[in-house]
Scaffold this active site. Structure first.
Site, PDB file in Angstrom:
ATOM      1  NE  ARG A 277      -3.984   0.210   1.942  1.00 46.42           N
ATOM      2  CZ  ARG A 277      -4.268  -0.874   2.639  1.00 46.42           C
ATOM      3  NH1 ARG A 277      -3.574  -1.160   3.724  1.00 46.42           N
ATOM      4  NH2 ARG A 277      -5.234  -1.687   2.269  1.00 46.42           N
ATOM      5  CB  ALA A 278       4.047   2.132   1.673  1.00 39.11           C
TER       6      ALA A 278
END
Length: 699
Positions: A277-278
């Site tokens: 997700r980062a």
């Protein structure tokens, strides 16, 4: 409710990172929202509420309570179908979720009574429906109840909200920009919700007198005449709103090249963030930064700024880690993985990042603290030196002239805590009704069904079997003629449920000279740190009382912030006498006040000591401690004594204290969830051989 205009976004003084993060989400809602962390009184809420005025208008289907888009309405919309429905434009909504909101207020209320009796699916939309295609703002998001956090996580993951009540269900779209503000002193967020925020910003009040003067001047002017103040800033607001609209228009044309993608992936890998997700958030943020700058290409400075906004909160491995990012390491990673398509490759002529004393912003040594432990107050704590007592006696006794707490002569420097470990579950006996949590048994709104009762007020959790059982005997008298069941209000039964509650865990820690003998305090601090970590995971409030010298003090009043408790524990010095009675009496005072403030939250007293007691009255010290302990027992306070006694000769004083408290005693070894002692005890209990041990102890 007042209709006065909100404080203008452009009138906010300073807060550059906060304003940028909010504007990037206005440009690209796909960034995923903002978490604003900071001390109280730093204009967090003011800036967030002002954002709504800068959001572009939203086209919605006329009359749809769920804000469906005219060109692509939700096929499952409860107000649908919307074929060829006319559209209308309205301002984007800023919906606020109160911390104490109910589940029905968040997801909506389904009228079970009408569904059962009349067969009508009557649904009243909640805040998630109001926030669809807008902003959902949660002030003090770290204080949000667990069941509401779970609902937010589900809606954020699926882009939809589901409401189900005994087989009757409603679904509607719920895609929103999540913005939260919090004061870290009041506790941290669950990791799952923390990761759902695209960006995070740390804010603090300015220390510059001129800037503080300007803040006060503008705030007073707004409070005196909000409309006139808003009119003064109308041109700046309009210009900023136009820039947001232009950036939104440019956003689809921004190109994210392979070189920028390599830098994003390398940065996330270098800082060891979990999941992917980062990477995705960084890519979207860098693209939004380029659009905000009016460019159609993503550059290295965009990637760098995206990392500073998207990664700090994703690097935390446990609640005691301070969020942050080593900017020197970030620059090294970007330099190493920079590609040939960088706009100006000659801007950094120094091939060796270690030879230039100036940082990326021209600063010298005032950067981010070394990676690992976070900032500390003062120089690094040293291990106790050879001046400590190391005699062969069971425990050293303090000299008659030992200094009081805070005096320097008998003190030892703060010893570092040992590595934390997973602890056994300590719980309060009985059945409570406190705040939702994960420690002790309690009657809750969520959990396993244990029975039924008549509803008090609006029915929310139907017990279907009990309702049918109550209605069945009356069907002939009610003239039932078909297959359906004739149900009346008096037949409805509310399900009673049992789950877990959070407690107030009050630590009473012995910091006297006897606890520092043989370098024991590091192990003791490690044990308390482990219990604090367990309290964080179980959503407890925690407090810390310490005693040493001639008295006791409240090192930390009850709070939801285990970070603060861990910091106070790390700095705790040792030395002096052992005023055990004073520590127990101070704890009694703290609990008495907390019972008035929060009567539904049951306390758990955790006394960490070897059971010794010394004081001005000499031989009466243990007797005084026993009387103080019996005060807690008389009020029914659940207590656990963590026995820290060590050495070949043991006096068993901690066990005596536990009996006076009406609680139990565990050793440091027994506190470990994976300890050999615990395994042996579990096996004995399972085979029945533990009865001999219990009989011997009773004798």
């Amino acid at each position: 409710m007042s209709n006065a205009p909100h404080y203008p976004f452009t009138a906010v003084v300073g807060m550059d990172d906060l304003r940028l993060a909010l504007l990037l989400n206005a440009v690209s809602p796909a960034v995923g929202g903002v978490l604003v962390r900071g001390e109280k009184g730093t204009a967090k809420s003011t800036a967030v509420r002002a954002l709504a005025a800068l959001m572009p208008d939203v086209d919605v289907v006329a009359g749809c309570r769920f804000s469906c888009a005219p060109g692509a309405p939700d096929p499952g919309c409860p107000d649908g179908p919307h074929e060829a429905a006319p559209g209308t434009a309205r301002p984007a909504r800023m919906v606020e979720l109160p911390v104490g909101a109910s589940e029905d207020r968040l997801v909506g209320a389904l009228d079970i009574e009408r569904a059962l009796a009349d067969g009508v699916k009557a649904f009243e939309p909640g805040l998630l429906a109001d926030a669809h295609r807008g902003v959902l703002y949660v002030d003090e998001v770290n204080l949000l109840h667990d069941h509401l956090v779970d609902l937010l996580l589900d809606a954020a993951a699926m882009g939809a909200s589901y409401v189900e009540r005994e087989g009757v269900s409603v679904r509607h779209a719920a895609r929103f920009l999540l913005v939260g503000t919090m004061n870290p002193e009041e506790g941290e967020l669950r990791p799952q919700l923390l990761d759902r925020f695209g960006l995070t910003v740390e804010v603090a009040a300015s220390r510059e007198p001129e800037q503080r003067v300007e803040v006060v001047r503008r705030r007073l002017a707004h409070d005196d005449d909000p409309a006139a103040f808003a009119a003064r800033w109308a041109d700046e607001e309009a210009a900023l709103r136009e820039r947001v609209a232009d950036a939104r228009t440019l956003l689809p044309r921004v190109e994210l090249g392979d070189a920028a993608l390599r830098q994003i992936a390398a940065t996330c890998a270098a800082f060891e963030v979990d999941g992917m997700r980062a990477d995705i958030v960084m890519a979207r943020t860098a693209t939004a930064l380029a659009a905000w700058a009016g460019r159609a290409d993503v550059r290295e400075e965009d990637v760098r700024q995206a990392a500073l906004l998207a990664l700090p909160h994703r690097r935390r491995r446990n609640p005691f880690d301070a969020p942050g990012l080593d900017e020197d390491r970030l620059d090294e990673t970007l330099e190493r993985f920079g590609g040939d398509d960088r706009p100006d490759p000659d801007t950094d002529p120094d091939p060796d990042p270690g030879t230039d004393p100036s940082g990326p912003d021209g600063g010298g040594g005032g950067g981010v603290p070394p990676q690992g432990q976070g900032p500390e107050s003062g120089p690094p704590a040293e291990q106790p030196g050879p001046s400590e007592s190391s005699t062969g006696q069971p425990e050293p006794s303090e000299p008659a002239g030992a200094p009081a707490a805070g005096a320097g002569a008998g003190d030892r420097s703060a010893e570092r805590a040992a590595e934390p470990f997973r602890t056994k579950v300590l719980s309060v006996p009985g059945l409570g009704e406190g705040a939702a949590g994960r420690r002790s048994r309690a009657r809750t709104e969520h959990g396993r069904t244990t029975g039924a009762r008549r509803p008090r007020g609006t029915l929310s959790k139907l017990h279907l079997a009990a309702t049918v059982q109550a209605a069945a005997p009356h069907q002939r008298a009610r003239g039932r003629s078909g297959p359906g069941l004739v149900v009346r209000r008096d037949d409805l039964r509310q399900a009673t449920r049992e789950g877990r509650e959070g407690n107030l865990v009050l630590f009473v820690v012995d910091a006297s000279g006897s606890m520092a003998a043989r370098r024991r305090m590091g192990s003791v601090k490690g044990a308390v740190l482990s219990l604090l970590l367990d309290a964080y995971q179980r959503r407890d409030k925690v407090g810390l009382v310490t005693f040493r010298g001639t008295g006791a003090e409240v090192a930390l009043p009850p709070t939801s912030s285990v970070d603060a408790a861990a910091a106070r524990l790390e700095e705790l010095p040792t030395g002096g006498r052992t005023p055990l009675a004073a520590g127990l009496l101070k704890a009694h005072d703290v609990l008495r006040v907390e019972r008035l403030r929060d009567p539904s939250r049951r306390p758990l007293l955790v006394v960490v000591t070897d059971g010794r007691a010394t004081g001005a009255r000499g031989g009466d010290a243990l007797a005084l401690a026993g009387r103080a302990a019996r005060l807690h027992a008389a009020e029914g306070t659940a207590a656990v004594v963590v026995d820290c006694e060590a050495g070949p000769v043991r006096l068993g004083l901690a066990g005596n204290l536990a009996r006076d408290l009406g609680g139990t005693a565990v050793t440091l070894d027994e506190l470990r969830a994976d300890s050999i002692v615990g395994l042996v005890r579990d096996v004995r209990a399972a085979t029945g051989t533990d009865s001999t041990v219990r009989n011997r102890r009773a004798a």
